[in-house]
Design an enzyme around this catalytic site. Structure first.
Site, PDB file in Angstrom:
ATOM      1  N   ASP A 118      24.260   4.165  41.736  1.00 29.41           N
ATOM      2  CA  ASP A 118      23.031   4.959  41.622  1.00 29.41           C
ATOM      3  C   ASP A 118      22.457   4.731  40.221  1.00 29.41           C
ATOM      4  O   ASP A 118      23.203   4.517  39.265  1.00 29.41           O
ATOM      5  CB  ASP A 118      23.371   6.443  41.835  1.00 29.41           C
ATOM      6  CG  ASP A 118      22.146   7.327  41.924  1.00 29.41           C
ATOM      7  OD1 ASP A 118      21.760   7.708  43.037  1.00 29.41           O
ATOM      8  OD2 ASP A 118      21.560   7.656  40.853  1.00 29.41           O
ATOM      9  N   HIS A 132      26.189  14.236  40.823  1.00 25.02           N
ATOM     10  CA  HIS A 132      25.892  15.011  39.607  1.00 25.02           C
ATOM     11  C   HIS A 132      26.587  16.381  39.596  1.00 25.02           C
ATOM     12  O   HIS A 132      26.535  17.079  38.584  1.00 25.02           O
ATOM     13  CB  HIS A 132      24.382  15.234  39.454  1.00 25.02           C
ATOM     14  CG  HIS A 132      23.598  13.985  39.251  1.00 25.02           C
ATOM     15  ND1 HIS A 132      23.887  13.083  38.255  1.00 25.02           N
ATOM     16  CD2 HIS A 132      22.541  13.467  39.934  1.00 25.02           C
ATOM     17  CE1 HIS A 132      23.031  12.056  38.326  1.00 25.02           C
ATOM     18  NE2 HIS A 132      22.213  12.262  39.339  1.00 25.02           N
ATOM     19  N   ASP A 186      18.153   4.232  43.989  1.00 28.49           N
ATOM     20  CA  ASP A 186      17.039   4.506  43.087  1.00 28.49           C
ATOM     21  C   ASP A 186      16.934   3.528  41.916  1.00 28.49           C
ATOM     22  O   ASP A 186      16.074   3.682  41.050  1.00 28.49           O
ATOM     23  CB  ASP A 186      17.076   5.966  42.588  1.00 28.49           C
ATOM     24  CG  ASP A 186      18.475   6.457  42.272  1.00 28.49           C
ATOM     25  OD1 ASP A 186      19.410   5.638  42.271  1.00 28.49           O
ATOM     26  OD2 ASP A 186      18.628   7.674  42.024  1.00 28.49           O
ATOM     27  N   HIS A 190      21.168   6.762  38.205  1.00 27.70           N
ATOM     28  CA  HIS A 190      21.532   7.838  37.278  1.00 27.70           C
ATOM     29  C   HIS A 190      23.040   7.856  37.061  1.00 27.70           C
ATOM     30  O   HIS A 190      23.806   7.500  37.961  1.00 27.70           O
ATOM     31  CB  HIS A 190      21.083   9.197  37.823  1.00 27.70           C
ATOM     32  CG  HIS A 190      19.605   9.282  38.077  1.00 27.70           C
ATOM     33  ND1 HIS A 190      19.055   9.057  39.322  1.00 27.70           N
ATOM     34  CD2 HIS A 190      18.580   9.546  37.234  1.00 27.70           C
ATOM     35  CE1 HIS A 190      17.725   9.182  39.237  1.00 27.70           C
ATOM     36  NE2 HIS A 190      17.419   9.478  37.984  1.00 27.70           N
TER      37      HIS A 190
HETATM   38 ZN   LIG Z   1      19.996   8.818  41.225  1.00 27.78          ZN
END
Ligand SMILES: [Zn+2]
Length: 310
Positions: free
Chosen positions: A159, A122, A243, A161
């Site tokens: 991931d 991120h 996740d 996200h």
């Molecule tokens: Zn994540």
């Protein structure tokens, strides 16, 4: 060939406030789960500043050093924090992925897993966010291209996200293909199919909430694997977040451990077909300690199987 495990105790020195999901125990649990595996264990060096500067400007590093507390924990973004050990952890994380690239391209190991934190995908060019300080996956890709002289590197981010940071850092990099699958809608709100990079070098694969492993497998078979095959990278870097597991508290995908194993096996098989099996994987998210450690173990066991076959 063997699989290399690259880590450093400094990655446990990045502390976050009580109750924060990205906590020291995550890496402790992952390392414990890998303890009995026959891996080549490598100590991560501190990254050279020049390696970090491939993706972040000097002013960003200066800001981070200025913000680093002598004691206690400071907040630098909605959910990103610095403790006295955070920059050592971040430089070890970046050093781990750089060393992993050296080891795999140098033929010292078939593939490698960097067990590090804080995660990286991120972190944008000049913005720390989403628990992330340095964009490790993009940094590793740039290092493989610029330092080792590769022509094409792929990054695959599974991931849950969106890898907005990696997308930002590789947006203009036509020598890199980024493929990122994520739950949409979900924080950080990006990752739609029309985000394709400056050179059509980014493939976003959104997955709806409450979809499971079967849908993920279908999307990867239909879109991701053909795209990777057509790009023919000389190295595949994996942003391995766990996740998307059904027990993770931060998202609503319902992947099982078997799904992470399947995806790893498929990516390794593809790597064997197109780039001599060369895979560097780096730990991103995963916030249920049991699901994280068991999924990471299954991921590394698939890397080991693939390396043995080389
Ligand atoms: Zn994540």
């Amino acid at each position: 060939m063997v699989t290399a495990l690259i880590t450093h105790a400094d990655c446990l020195k990045h502390e976050t406030p009580e109750g924060h999901p990205e906590r020291v125990a995550r890496l402790e649990h992952v390392l414990h789960a890998l303890e009995d595996l026959e891996l080549r264990r490598v100590t991560a060096p501190l990254a050279a500043e020049d390696d970090v500067l491939r993706v972040h400007p000097a002013a960003y590093l200066a800001d981070m050093r200025r913000a680093l507390p002598q004691h206690g924990i400071v907040q630098i973004d909605g959910d990103t924090f610095l403790s006295p050990g955070s920059l050592d952890a971040a430089f070890r994380g970046a050093g781990a992925v750089v060393r992993a690239v050296d080891i795999v391209l140098g033929g010292e190991a078939g593939n490698a897993f960097a067990a590090i934190r804080p995660p990286g995908h991120h972190a944008e060019t000049d913005t720390a966010m989403g628990f992330c300080l340095f964009g490790n996956a993009a940094l590793a890709a740039k290092y493989a291209l610029d330092h080792h002289g590769l022509s094409r590197v792929a990054v695959v981010d599974f991931d849950v996200h969106h890898g907005n940071g990696t997308q930002d850092l590789l947006w203009d990099e036509k020598r890199a293909l980024l493929v990122t699958s994520q739950q949409v809608p979900l924080w950080p709100g990006t990752g739609r199919t029309d985000e394709t990079g400056a050179h059509d070098n980014i493939l976003n694969v959104p997955l709806p909430p409450e979809s499971g492993g079967a849908q993920m497998r279908g999307e990867y078979e239909a879109k991701v694997f053909p795209r990777l095959r057509a790009f023919a990278p000389e190295l595949i870097i994996i942003s391995a977040g766990f996740d998307a597991h059904r027990d993770d508290p931060l998202a609503e995908l319902n992947w099982e451990i078997e799904d992470f194993a399947w995806l790893t096996e498929q990516l390794c098989a593809l790597a064997a077909e197109i780039c001599g099996g060369r895979v560097v994987s780096t730990l991103e998210g995963g916030y249920d300690l049991k699901a994280l450690s068991e999924s990471a173990r299954a991921h590394v066991q698939e890397l080991m199987k693939a390396a043995r076959d080389e």
